[in-house]
Design a protein around this motif. Structure first.
Motif, PDB file in Angstrom:
ATOM      1  N   ARG A  44      54.353  37.284  42.228  1.00  0.00           N
ATOM      2  CA  ARG A  44      54.682  38.499  42.972  1.00  0.00           C
ATOM      3  C   ARG A  44      54.676  39.718  42.055  1.00  0.00           C
ATOM      4  O   ARG A  44      54.171  40.788  42.427  1.00  0.00           O
ATOM      5  CB  ARG A  44      56.063  38.313  43.622  1.00  0.00           C
ATOM      6  N   ARG A  45      55.195  39.585  40.826  1.00  0.00           N
ATOM      7  CA  ARG A  45      55.229  40.725  39.905  1.00  0.00           C
ATOM      8  C   ARG A  45      53.821  41.115  39.466  1.00  0.00           C
ATOM      9  O   ARG A  45      53.525  42.302  39.297  1.00  0.00           O
ATOM     10  CB  ARG A  45      56.099  40.388  38.689  1.00  0.00           C
ATOM     11  N   VAL A  46      52.951  40.131  39.272  1.00  0.00           N
ATOM     12  CA  VAL A  46      51.559  40.429  38.928  1.00  0.00           C
ATOM     13  C   VAL A  46      50.920  41.269  40.025  1.00  0.00           C
ATOM     14  O   VAL A  46      50.279  42.293  39.767  1.00  0.00           O
ATOM     15  CB  VAL A  46      50.759  39.128  38.704  1.00  0.00           C
ATOM     16  N   LEU A  47      51.090  40.838  41.268  1.00  0.00           N
ATOM     17  CA  LEU A  47      50.492  41.547  42.395  1.00  0.00           C
ATOM     18  C   LEU A  47      51.103  42.929  42.561  1.00  0.00           C
ATOM     19  O   LEU A  47      50.395  43.914  42.823  1.00  0.00           O
ATOM     20  CB  LEU A  47      50.668  40.732  43.675  1.00  0.00           C
ATOM     21  N   ASP A  48      52.421  43.025  42.426  1.00  0.00           N
ATOM     22  CA  ASP A  48      53.093  44.316  42.583  1.00  0.00           C
ATOM     23  C   ASP A  48      52.642  45.321  41.529  1.00  0.00           C
ATOM     24  O   ASP A  48      52.668  46.535  41.761  1.00  0.00           O
ATOM     25  CB  ASP A  48      54.611  44.141  42.507  1.00  0.00           C
ATOM     26  N   GLY A  50      49.648  45.627  40.583  1.00  0.00           N
ATOM     27  CA  GLY A  50      48.284  46.041  40.896  1.00  0.00           C
ATOM     28  C   GLY A  50      47.206  45.174  40.277  1.00  0.00           C
ATOM     29  O   GLY A  50      46.020  45.502  40.373  1.00  0.00           O
ATOM     30  N   ALA A  51      47.592  44.059  39.641  1.00  0.00           N
ATOM     31  CA  ALA A  51      46.603  43.138  39.080  1.00  0.00           C
ATOM     32  C   ALA A  51      46.207  42.113  40.139  1.00  0.00           C
ATOM     33  O   ALA A  51      46.832  41.993  41.192  1.00  0.00           O
ATOM     34  CB  ALA A  51      47.161  42.444  37.840  1.00  0.00           C
ATOM     35  N   HIS A  52      45.156  41.374  39.858  1.00  0.00           N
ATOM     36  CA  HIS A  52      44.639  40.363  40.780  1.00  0.00           C
ATOM     37  C   HIS A  52      45.096  38.976  40.370  1.00  0.00           C
ATOM     38  O   HIS A  52      45.149  38.664  39.180  1.00  0.00           O
ATOM     39  CB  HIS A  52      43.108  40.378  40.800  1.00  0.00           C
ATOM     40  N   ILE A  53      45.399  38.143  41.356  1.00  0.00           N
ATOM     41  CA  ILE A  53      45.628  36.725  41.140  1.00  0.00           C
ATOM     42  C   ILE A  53      44.459  35.982  41.779  1.00  0.00           C
ATOM     43  O   ILE A  53      44.142  36.193  42.961  1.00  0.00           O
ATOM     44  CB  ILE A  53      46.934  36.234  41.785  1.00  0.00           C
TER      45      ILE A  53
END
Length: 297
Positions: A44-48, A50-53
């Motif tokens: 969730r922190r990665v996505l928040d 602005g990075a891609h998973i």
């Protein structure tokens, strides 16, 4: 082990599933279909930020969508021209079948599929393991098999059919499984055969994935990166299996899970904790820390 340059933050995080996000059921060769809170929060922190998973697995597409749902994955704008009016494309990118299939989700939209004629390679393997089970993906349904696999090893339905029908047309991936052999047996066999015309990956058990030459998780991720405008140098990849070797070498930072086999550690830039210790979350948190971690830093 190499450390990332100061201030480096990945723009894309590529994650293996089994043994990286999901814990193994001891002695079964299967994983629990549960994502730990620590891993979910780190994603969730990665996505928040602005990075891609991007999930990158040997699983077939229909075996990966549930994991995307468990992680609550969402898309991010690509080059500023997303597909939706709100400026964000909610569909995510997924690399399946060890790179042979790349799709968007939801819904499943296959954007790349690499196929090959696997008949000669399978015949060579069966010459040494005549009682082995063989499976090919039956997209959206499950697998076509020459004989049933052990319960829980394949996602979706199994449809039993002849080898001639299984391999009568080009396929994206073939699985060969021999419960009476070991992973080391298959590693040695693949080395002896050379398997000309195909690439192979040997798993934790006597399980061999055959794929088109040059196809791997790395090649699938390269396709995704080109679509998103991301360089390999900006990718963090985390995995634990032999099918992660190319991905870990290709990424700007490749990280092996703590329980990985030795050749995976050798291919990686660094090693994190085991899957039982939420090693993937620990690595992602280095670049995308929780608020409490930032405050104490």
């Amino acid at each position: 082990m190499a450390e990332p340059r100061p201030g480096w933050v990945p723009r894309l995080v590529a994650l293996d599933i089994d043994g990286t996000l999901l814990r193994w059921v001891e002695g079964s060769g299967q994983t629990r279909e549960e994502v730990s809170p620590a891993v979910h929060d780190a994603v969730r922190r990665v996505l928040d930020a602005g990075a891609h998973i991007v999930l990158a697995s040997g699983r077939s597409p229909h075996g990966m969508t549930r994991i995307a749902d468990l992680l609550d994955l969402r898309g991010q704008p690509a080059r500023g021209d997303a597909d939706t009016p709100g400026g964000e494309d909610e569909r995510v990118w997924v690399v399946a079948s060890n790179g042979a299939v790349v799709f968007r989700y939801p819904p499943v939209e296959v954007v790349l599929e690499e196929t090959f004629d696997a008949s000669a390679a399978v015949a060579e393997v069966l010459r040494h393991h005549p009682d082995a089970m063989v499976a090919v993906e039956d997209r959206g349904v499950g697998y076509r098999v020459n004989k049933p696999f052990p319960d829980g090893e394949l996602s979706g339905e199994m449809r039993e059919t002849s080898l001639e029908e299984l391999l009568g047309e080009p396929v994206s991936r073939v699985i060969v499984r021999d419960p009476e052999a070991t992973a080391d047996d298959f590693v040695a066999l693949a080395a002896r055969l050379g398997l000309h015309g195909t690439d192979y990956v040997v798993g934790w058990t006597a399980w061999m994935d055959l794929a088109p030459v040059g196809v791997s998780k790395a090649s699938g991720l390269e396709h995704v990166c080109q679509a998103l405008g991301v360089e390999a140098a900006d990718v963090l990849a985390i995995g634990d299996g032999r099918n992660d070797l190319e991905m870990l070498r290709w990424a700007g930072r490749g990280v092996a899970m703590g329980q990985a086999v030795p050749e995976v550690h050798e291919a990686a830039d660094a090693t994190t904790l085991t899957v039982d210790e939420d090693g993937a979350a620990v690595e992602m948190s280095r670049y995308f820390p929780a608020a409490a971690e930032e405050a104490s830093a």
